[in-house]
Each structure stands twice: as structure tokens, then as C-alpha cells.
Write an enzyme that holds these catalytic residues in place. Structure first.
Site, PDB file in Angstrom:
ATOM      1  N   ASP A  35      -2.047  30.521 -17.114  1.00 43.46           N
ATOM      2  CA  ASP A  35      -3.452  30.650 -16.717  1.00 43.46           C
ATOM      3  C   ASP A  35      -3.890  32.078 -17.012  1.00 43.46           C
ATOM      4  OD1 ASP A  35      -5.182  28.681 -14.540  1.00 43.46           O
ATOM      5  OD2 ASP A  35      -5.958  30.682 -14.971  1.00 43.46           O
ATOM      6  N   THR A  92     -19.839  21.390 -15.412  1.00 45.06           N
ATOM      7  CA  THR A  92     -21.156  21.086 -15.961  1.00 45.06           C
ATOM      8  C   THR A  92     -21.769  22.379 -16.477  1.00 45.06           C
ATOM      9  OG1 THR A  92     -21.366  19.329 -14.329  1.00 45.06           O
ATOM     10  CG2 THR A  92     -23.398  20.055 -15.400  1.00 45.06           C
ATOM     11  N   GLU A 157      -6.125  12.658 -17.265  1.00 43.70           N
ATOM     12  CA  GLU A 157      -5.393  12.570 -16.004  1.00 43.70           C
ATOM     13  C   GLU A 157      -6.202  11.753 -15.004  1.00 43.70           C
ATOM     14  OE1 GLU A 157      -2.226  13.373 -15.265  1.00 43.70           O
ATOM     15  OE2 GLU A 157      -2.885  12.186 -13.576  1.00 43.70           O
ATOM     16  N   ALA A 160      -5.706  11.500  -8.116  1.00 39.38           N
ATOM     17  CA  ALA A 160      -6.728  11.843  -7.128  1.00 39.38           C
ATOM     18  C   ALA A 160      -6.133  12.922  -6.228  1.00 39.38           C
ATOM     19  CB  ALA A 160      -7.114  10.618  -6.308  1.00 39.38           C
ATOM     20  N   ALA A 219     -13.895   5.440 -16.081  1.00 40.68           N
ATOM     21  CA  ALA A 219     -13.153   5.176 -14.830  1.00 40.68           C
ATOM     22  C   ALA A 219     -13.818   5.927 -13.675  1.00 40.68           C
ATOM     23  CB  ALA A 219     -11.694   5.598 -14.982  1.00 40.68           C
ATOM     24  N   ALA A 221     -16.861   7.041 -13.516  1.00 43.64           N
ATOM     25  CA  ALA A 221     -18.216   6.518 -13.291  1.00 43.64           C
ATOM     26  C   ALA A 221     -18.161   5.222 -12.464  1.00 43.64           C
ATOM     27  CB  ALA A 221     -18.907   6.274 -14.629  1.00 43.64           C
ATOM     28  N   CYS A 272     -15.199  16.313  -9.885  1.00 41.67           N
ATOM     29  CA  CYS A 272     -15.314  15.518 -11.116  1.00 41.67           C
ATOM     30  C   CYS A 272     -16.346  14.406 -11.134  1.00 41.67           C
ATOM     31  CB  CYS A 272     -13.953  14.966 -11.476  1.00 41.67           C
ATOM     32  SG  CYS A 272     -12.809  16.292 -11.900  1.00 41.67           S
ATOM     33  N   LYS A 335     -12.331  15.721   0.810  1.00 44.00           N
ATOM     34  CA  LYS A 335     -11.581  14.558   1.300  1.00 44.00           C
ATOM     35  C   LYS A 335     -10.358  15.108   2.021  1.00 44.00           C
ATOM     36  CE  LYS A 335      -8.998  12.234  -1.709  1.00 44.00           C
ATOM     37  NZ  LYS A 335      -8.439  11.585  -2.925  1.00 44.00           N
ATOM     38  N   ARG A 429     -18.207   9.825   8.238  1.00 41.24           N
ATOM     39  CA  ARG A 429     -17.049   9.186   7.586  1.00 41.24           C
ATOM     40  C   ARG A 429     -16.618   7.909   8.295  1.00 41.24           C
ATOM     41  NH1 ARG A 429     -16.020  10.896   2.435  1.00 41.24           N
ATOM     42  NH2 ARG A 429     -16.632  13.045   2.295  1.00 41.24           N
TER      43      ARG A 429
HETATM   44  P1  NAD Z   1      -9.315  24.128 -12.075  1.00 44.30           P
HETATM   45  O1  NAD Z   1     -10.557  24.917 -12.152  1.00 44.30           O
HETATM   46  O2  NAD Z   1      -8.613  23.951 -10.771  1.00 44.30           O
HETATM   47  O3  NAD Z   1      -8.232  24.752 -13.095  1.00 44.30           O
HETATM   48  C1  NAD Z   1      -8.515  25.113 -14.410  1.00 44.30           C
HETATM   49  C2  NAD Z   1      -7.771  26.425 -14.706  1.00 44.30           C
HETATM   50  O4  NAD Z   1      -7.862  26.698 -16.109  1.00 44.30           O
HETATM   51  C3  NAD Z   1      -8.340  27.653 -13.994  1.00 44.30           C
HETATM   52  O5  NAD Z   1      -7.340  28.212 -13.171  1.00 44.30           O
HETATM   53  C4  NAD Z   1      -8.745  28.600 -15.148  1.00 44.30           C
HETATM   54  O6  NAD Z   1      -8.506  29.963 -14.853  1.00 44.30           O
HETATM   55  C5  NAD Z   1      -7.845  28.114 -16.266  1.00 44.30           C
HETATM   56  N1  NAD Z   1      -8.287  28.468 -17.617  1.00 44.30           N
HETATM   57  C6  NAD Z   1      -9.537  28.436 -18.152  1.00 44.30           C
HETATM   58  N2  NAD Z   1      -9.503  28.772 -19.444  1.00 44.30           N
HETATM   59  C7  NAD Z   1      -8.212  29.027 -19.770  1.00 44.30           C
HETATM   60  C8  NAD Z   1      -7.542  29.401 -20.962  1.00 44.30           C
HETATM   61  N3  NAD Z   1      -8.187  29.564 -22.115  1.00 44.30           N
HETATM   62  N4  NAD Z   1      -6.193  29.592 -20.911  1.00 44.30           N
HETATM   63  C9  NAD Z   1      -5.513  29.413 -19.763  1.00 44.30           C
HETATM   64  N5  NAD Z   1      -6.098  29.047 -18.605  1.00 44.30           N
HETATM   65  C10 NAD Z   1      -7.436  28.840 -18.603  1.00 44.30           C
HETATM   66  O7  NAD Z   1      -9.644  22.709 -12.714  1.00 44.30           O
HETATM   67  P2  NAD Z   1      -8.908  21.301 -12.417  1.00 44.30           P
HETATM   68  O8  NAD Z   1      -9.450  20.687 -11.180  1.00 44.30           O
HETATM   69  O9  NAD Z   1      -7.438  21.497 -12.562  1.00 44.30           O
HETATM   70  O10 NAD Z   1      -9.474  20.427 -13.630  1.00 44.30           O
HETATM   71  C11 NAD Z   1      -9.052  20.686 -14.964  1.00 44.30           C
HETATM   72  C12 NAD Z   1      -9.540  19.533 -15.841  1.00 44.30           C
HETATM   73  O11 NAD Z   1      -8.939  18.298 -15.417  1.00 44.30           O
HETATM   74  C13 NAD Z   1     -11.041  19.284 -15.792  1.00 44.30           C
HETATM   75  O12 NAD Z   1     -11.463  18.877 -17.071  1.00 44.30           O
HETATM   76  C14 NAD Z   1     -11.185  18.128 -14.813  1.00 44.30           C
HETATM   77  O13 NAD Z   1     -12.336  17.352 -15.079  1.00 44.30           O
HETATM   78  C15 NAD Z   1      -9.939  17.324 -15.105  1.00 44.30           C
HETATM   79  N6  NAD Z   1      -9.439  16.523 -13.973  1.00 44.30           N
HETATM   80  C16 NAD Z   1      -9.400  17.058 -12.708  1.00 44.30           C
HETATM   81  C17 NAD Z   1      -8.871  16.304 -11.659  1.00 44.30           C
HETATM   82  C18 NAD Z   1      -8.805  16.839 -10.258  1.00 44.30           C
HETATM   83  O14 NAD Z   1      -8.412  16.088  -9.383  1.00 44.30           O
HETATM   84  N7  NAD Z   1      -9.162  18.074  -9.995  1.00 44.30           N
HETATM   85  C19 NAD Z   1      -8.352  15.027 -11.920  1.00 44.30           C
HETATM   86  C20 NAD Z   1      -8.389  14.536 -13.227  1.00 44.30           C
HETATM   87  C21 NAD Z   1      -8.931  15.292 -14.244  1.00 44.30           C
HETATM   88  C1  UGA Z   2     -11.234  11.025  -8.476  1.00 39.70           C
HETATM   89  C2  UGA Z   2     -10.591   9.761  -9.037  1.00 39.70           C
HETATM   90  O1  UGA Z   2     -10.227   8.909  -7.955  1.00 39.70           O
HETATM   91  C3  UGA Z   2      -9.351  10.124  -9.867  1.00 39.70           C
HETATM   92  O2  UGA Z   2      -8.812   8.949 -10.467  1.00 39.70           O
HETATM   93  C4  UGA Z   2      -9.747  11.106 -10.954  1.00 39.70           C
HETATM   94  O3  UGA Z   2      -8.614  11.502 -11.705  1.00 39.70           O
HETATM   95  C5  UGA Z   2     -10.382  12.318 -10.317  1.00 39.70           C
HETATM   96  O4  UGA Z   2     -11.539  11.916  -9.535  1.00 39.70           O
HETATM   97  C6  UGA Z   2     -10.894  13.319 -11.320  1.00 39.70           C
HETATM   98  O5  UGA Z   2     -11.158  12.990 -12.468  1.00 39.70           O
HETATM   99  O6  UGA Z   2     -11.070  14.455 -10.862  1.00 39.70           O
HETATM  100  P1  UGA Z   2     -10.757  12.632  -6.407  1.00 39.70           P
HETATM  101  O7  UGA Z   2     -12.114  13.149  -6.704  1.00 39.70           O
HETATM  102  O8  UGA Z   2      -9.645  13.598  -6.270  1.00 39.70           O
HETATM  103  O9  UGA Z   2     -10.302  11.620  -7.576  1.00 39.70           O
HETATM  104  O10 UGA Z   2     -10.775  11.770  -5.078  1.00 39.70           O
HETATM  105  P2  UGA Z   2     -11.306  10.301  -4.690  1.00 39.70           P
HETATM  106  O11 UGA Z   2     -10.318   9.685  -3.793  1.00 39.70           O
HETATM  107  O12 UGA Z   2     -11.711   9.535  -5.877  1.00 39.70           O
HETATM  108  O13 UGA Z   2     -12.591  10.632  -3.822  1.00 39.70           O
HETATM  109  C7  UGA Z   2     -13.759  11.194  -4.381  1.00 39.70           C
HETATM  110  C8  UGA Z   2     -14.840  11.279  -3.328  1.00 39.70           C
HETATM  111  O14 UGA Z   2     -15.353   9.980  -3.022  1.00 39.70           O
HETATM  112  C9  UGA Z   2     -14.379  11.884  -1.995  1.00 39.70           C
HETATM  113  O15 UGA Z   2     -15.378  12.736  -1.481  1.00 39.70           O
HETATM  114  C10 UGA Z   2     -14.204  10.664  -1.110  1.00 39.70           C
HETATM  115  O16 UGA Z   2     -14.331  10.958   0.255  1.00 39.70           O
HETATM  116  C11 UGA Z   2     -15.329   9.780  -1.610  1.00 39.70           C
HETATM  117  N1  UGA Z   2     -15.109   8.339  -1.339  1.00 39.70           N
HETATM  118  C12 UGA Z   2     -14.062   7.693  -1.937  1.00 39.70           C
HETATM  119  C13 UGA Z   2     -15.976   7.667  -0.501  1.00 39.70           C
HETATM  120  O17 UGA Z   2     -16.923   8.244   0.032  1.00 39.70           O
HETATM  121  N2  UGA Z   2     -15.753   6.330  -0.274  1.00 39.70           N
HETATM  122  C14 UGA Z   2     -14.726   5.650  -0.851  1.00 39.70           C
HETATM  123  O18 UGA Z   2     -14.591   4.420  -0.605  1.00 39.70           O
HETATM  124  C15 UGA Z   2     -13.856   6.353  -1.701  1.00 39.70           C
END
Ligand code: NAD
Ligand code: UGA
Length: 455
Positions: A35, A92, A157, A160, A219, A221, A272, A335, A429
Site C-alpha cells: 500500500d 465515486t 471480490e 461482505a 450482483a 445492484a 460499495c 453493519k 434496525r
Molecule cells: P480501501 O480504501 O479500504 O483500500 C484500498 C487501498 O488501496 C487503500 O489503502 C489505498 O491507500 C490503496 N492504494 C491506492 N492506490 C494504490 C496504489 N497505486 N498502490 C498501492 N496501494 C494503493 O478499499 P476496499 O474497501 O478494500 O475496496 C477496494 C476495491 O474492492 C474497491 O474497488 C471496492 O469496490 C472493491 N470491493 C470492496 C469490498 C468491501 O467489502 N470493502 C468488497 C468487494 C469489492
Molecule cells: C456487499 C455485498 O454483500 C458483497 O457481496 C460485496 O462484495 C460488497 O458489498 C462489496 O462489493 O463491497 P457489504 O456492503 O460488506 O457487502 O455488506 P452487506 O451485508 O451486503 O450489507 C450492506 C448494507 O445493506 C448494510 O448497511 C446492511 O445493514 C444493509 N442491509 C443488508 C439491509 O439493510 N437489509 C438487508 O436485508 C441486508
């Protein structure tokens, strides 16, 4: 080629847990989690990890310093890597063309340029971040402009937060999108072999790159759409006396509908759902499909409406003023079982209540540090505490915004007796038994049910 060394760019909520799981399952593979943020890397190397996920600490402690290393990447790390995962943030866009809707790909592009500068030709690039459809193609153009070939795979990925380690251990599916040429197929085979160490082969789906990228947005959406759909019904329940819990149960038993994601709430949060739907909506408009764009945008609008509706209810039931009143906020994380507060409905609700000059006592077992950051500069009238009983002293209302298990186990008689009367409970909730709370003495407002009032 057999993968011996992996580099992940991005050590966030996705990069950290996914790489820890790979390191745990593939002891013969060296995993570098990189990172640019030195502070985050220091935290990963400390006892206080930057991400709270049940089960993560144990795995990190087991593998760190052996085959799992948290580093700020140098030229040498890129050069050693056989496979580079890109798990950087794709928020965004907040500026220029597509502001407020499109994905900001500046971090992705920066990562790609670093790869192009240092990585060995042929290194497999794995797109793990959620990106607009056709991003891998654009990245291939950047990477392959010097005539050097890097196969780019899409491997979105689906974990959740709060259940990340379980989801990684036992995923519903692993999706690998690859180019339809020899090199693409070979790269996909290499990544598949890595996952096959612990994921049954039939759960590893191979598709083309665009289907994989678009599947991820779709997924999220669909999941968010279910929450908005049940939330729209919750508003109708509050007016009619129907119960949204009973409706969820009734429709959820229809095997075509299914029981999951039908929990009415103050709204969905997380980094997300909103960003990915806005991105999908923007892409649809860009491809000349305004009706499709509008359809998906309405899911986000319903979520905004639900949060504002909840605030309006608090205000109107507090005799149209909360100025100077103490309100206890139970839960700030978006959550339970995470310290993540990104897009948490709590941010919106607290900001609105503070605008109305309320005094807040915010209680959360994991996310108080994040809450302080989110409310920085406007938190003169906020106290942050892990002690719900102390927070309740002299409070007018309790507002539940995160369904932490701990909140279900509190002694609400004790809380009620510490509060000013009449005491109000706003359950965003549907965590608590409303009849029991009413019996204790609260005026109870629970999402999706007719209020139980003492007057
Ligand atoms: P995050 O902000 O927690 O982590 C991203 C990290 O990338 C940061 O620490 C940042 O400093 C680092 N970074 C940025 N540019 C970099 C570079 N050039 N080299 C090295 N490090 C760099 O984000 P996240 O929640 O882990 O999400 C990452 C991606 O995964 C997003 O596209 C998100 O939509 C997707 N995603 C997130 C979740 C989730 O549950 N948070 C689940 C599925 C998919
Ligand atoms: C969600 C998806 O579930 C993951 O599959 C996906 O990888 C991830 O987004 C991502 O791309 O970041 P996450 O956001 O971690 O995961 O958690 P969720 O369990 O999906 O909950 C999302 C939000 O919806 C929370 O605020 C939760 O409280 C709310 N929620 C969920 C409700 O209000 N009602 C429900 O029935 C379910």
C-alpha cells in the site's frame, strides 16, 4: 508457470483479508500486501490491525513474517511478483465528467502505470477492485503499449464485511474473467489453480472479461435493490398497520424470491452499494440507455428517502424539536462486526440531528475512532462512548442504527429508568422486541411497523 510470489496493490478491506486467506491456504507462495499509505502498512504490522473482521487477527498473526508481508511496494517487489492483484479503491468520482456517478479510476491507473514500469513481462495482472465494464481492456492498452504483454484477468471480490473470512473460506463462487486467447486462458488456469487449493472446482467460474466485470456490478445492484424494495414496503407498513417482518417472512418462503436480504432498515450503507449502482447507472446512460440508467438510479433514491424519512420521524415525534435534547445513537458502523463506517446511514442521521442542535451520545463497540473522523468539525455536542448505560443518563431518545448483537443484550429496564420521560425508542434496525420495549415504558418506533405510543 507456477505462482511463487504474489503482490497485492491495496491493503484495505479487500486486499488485507483476501491476501491473508491466500497466504493461509498457499504456504508455498510468498504474499506481499502493498500500500502507498505507510500508516496503514504500519497498522497491518502492529497488534491493532486497521481492519476489524472476525477471524482475521488469528490468520494474520499465524502467517505474518512467514509467507505474508505488509510493505510499501518497491521496484523489487514488482519484479519478484508472478501475479499482481490490484485491490485499490475505486470511489465515486467527485470532480469533472461523471462527478457523483462514475467510478474514479485514478488509483487503478496509477497502479497500472507502476506495474508497467517495474513488473516483468508476462506477469499476470488480476483486477480485484470493482470497476466499470471494459476497464481491463483499457488497462491492457496502458500496460501493453510498449509491445510488452501482461495478461489481465478480472477476478471481482464478493466478500461482505463482517463475514469476510467466512466468505473467503467458503465462497458461493469465484469468478475469473479472461481474454479469449492462449495467454488469457493460461493466466486464468494459473489463478484457478491457486483458488482450487481450497475452493471446489465447480465453484470456480470462467467467463469473458466483460461478463465478469459486469457481473460484479450487477450482483451488488440486485442485493441493494432488494433492500430498497423491502424498505419501500416498510413505509407502507407504517401507514397501514401491516408488519414488514411478517411480509418478509411471507414472501421469503417463496423459493423463487428467497429469504435473504429482506431486512427492512434505516437504509443500506457500506462503501460499495451506492457507488456501484451509481456507476452502473452512469454506464447505462453512457451507452445510450437512459431508461436502464433511471431504473437503477431509483434504488439509490429510495435509500436516500428511507434515511431522511427516519430522521423526519424522530423530529416529528420529538414535538418538532431536538434542540438541546440528548439522543443516544446505538451503532455507527454500517453493519455489525466491522469498524467500517463508509456511507453508514449513521453519518447522515447524526449530521441531520446535529443540524437540528441535538446533543448526541454515540455508542459503538468498534467504530468510535471512525465516527470521530466522520463527524470532525461538527462534533462539539457529541460524546463517544462504549458504555450504553452511561450514555442513557438523562437522554430523551434511543436511536438504533447498527444491529450489533451486544445492543440486543442490554438491560433496557435499566436504560429506561436512566432516561428522561417520556422516553422514546427509534429502532432503525428492528433489533428489539417492540412489544417488550413498549411494556417497559418506551414510545416505540420501529421501521416497518405501526408506532406503539403511550399518548
Ligand atoms: P480501501 O480504501 O479500504 O483500500 C484500498 C487501498 O488501496 C487503500 O489503502 C489505498 O491507500 C490503496 N492504494 C491506492 N492506490 C494504490 C496504489 N497505486 N498502490 C498501492 N496501494 C494503493 O478499499 P476496499 O474497501 O478494500 O475496496 C477496494 C476495491 O474492492 C474497491 O474497488 C471496492 O469496490 C472493491 N470491493 C470492496 C469490498 C468491501 O467489502 N470493502 C468488497 C468487494 C469489492
Ligand atoms: C456487499 C455485498 O454483500 C458483497 O457481496 C460485496 O462484495 C460488497 O458489498 C462489496 O462489493 O463491497 P457489504 O456492503 O460488506 O457487502 O455488506 P452487506 O451485508 O451486503 O450489507 C450492506 C448494507 O445493506 C448494510 O448497511 C446492511 O445493514 C444493509 N442491509 C443488508 C439491509 O439493510 N437489509 C438487508 O436485508 C441486508
Amino acid at each position: 508457470m507456477i505462482t511463487k510470489t504474489i503482490l497485492s496493490l491495496g491493503a484495505g478491506y479487500v486486499g488485507g483479508p483476501t491476501m491473508a486467506k491466500i497466504a493461509e491456504k498457499c504456504k508455498d507462495v510468498t504474499v506481499y500486501v502493498g500500500d502507498l499509505n505507510q500508516g496503514r502498512i504500519n497498522a497491518w504490522n502492529s497488534d491493532q490491525l486497521p481492519v476489524f473482521e472476525p477471524g482475521l487477527d488469528e490468520i494474520v498473526k499465524k502467517c505474518r513474517g512467514k509467507n505474508l508481508h505488509f510493505i510499501v511496494p518497491t521496484e523489487e517487489h514488482y519484479k519478484k511478483a508472478d501475479m499482481i492483484f490490484v485491490s485499490v479503491n475505486t470511489p465515486t468520482k467527485s470532480y469533472g465528467e461523471g462527478a457523483g456517478m462514475a467510478a474514479d479510476l485514478q488509483y487503478w491507473e496509477l497502479a497500472a502505470r507502476g506495474i508497467g514500469q517495474y513488473a516483468r513481462p508476462g506477469t499476470i495482472i488480476v483486477e480485484k477492485s470493482t470497476v466499470p465494464v471494459k476497464t481491463a481492456e483499457a488497462i491492457s492498452v496502458i500496460l501493453n503499449s510498449e509491445g510488452v504483454r501482461y495478461p489481465v484477468l478480472s477476478n471481482p471480490e464478493f466478500l461482505a464485511e463482517g463475514t469476510a473470512m467466512k466468505d473467503l473460506e467458503n465462497p458461493d463462487r469465484v469468478l475469473i474473467g479472461h481474454e479469449e486467447d492462449e495467454q488469457g486462458r493460461m493466466a486464468a488456469g494459473e489463478l484457478k489453480a491457486l483458488y482450487a487449493r481450497w475452493v471446489p472446482e465447480e465453484k470456480i467460474l470462467l467467463t469473458n472479461v466483460w461478463s465478469s466485470e459486469l457481473s460484479k456490478l450487477t450482483a451488488n445492484a440486485f442485493l441493494a435493490q432488494r433492500v430498497s424494495s423491502i424498505n419501500s414496503i416498510s413505509a407502507l407498513c407504517e401507514k397501514t398497520g401491516a408488519s414488514v417482518a411478517e411480509i418478509s417472512r411471507a414472501i421469503g418462503t417463496d423459493s423463487r424470491i428467497g429469504a435473504k436480504f429482506l431486512e427492512a432498515s434505516v437504509g443500506f450503507g457500506g462503501s460499495c452499494f451506492k457507488k456501484d449502482i451509481l456507476n452502473l447507472s452512469y454506464l447505462s446512460a453512457q451507452f445510450g440507455l437512459p431508461e436502464v440508467s433511471e431504473y437503477w438510479h431509483s434504488v439509490v433514491r429510495m435509500n436516500d428517502y428511507q434515511q431522511e424519512r427516519f430522521v423526519k420521524q424522530i423530529l416529528s415525534e420529538q414535538f418538532n424539536t431536538v434542540a438541546g435534547k440528548k439522543i443516544v445513537i446505538l451503532g455507527f458502523a454500517f453493519k455489525p462486526d466491522t469498524n467500517d463506517t463508509r456511507e453508514s446511514p449513521a453519518i447522515y442521521v447524526c449530521k441531520r440531528l446535529l443540524e437540528e442542535k441535538a446533543h448526541l451520545a454515540i455508542v459503538d463497540p468498534q467504530a468510535l475512532g471512525e465516527a470521530k473522523t466522520d463527524l470532525k468539525g461538527i462534533d462539539e455536542n457529541v460524546v463517544y462512548t462504549e458504555d450504553a448505560y452511561a450514555a442513557a443518563e438523562g437522554a430523551h431518545a434511543l436511536v438504533i442504527l447498527t444491529h450489533w448483537r451486544q445492543f440486543g443484550e442490554l438491560d433496557y429496564r435499566k436504560i429506561y429508568s436512566a432516561m428522561k420521560k417520556p422516553a422514546f425508542l427509534f429502532d432503525g434496525r428492528r433489533l428489539l422486541d417492540r412489544e417488550k420495549m413498549y411494556e417497559i415504558g418506551f414510545n416505540v418506533y420501529s421501521i416497518g411497523a405501526k408506532p406503539l405510543k403511550k399518548f
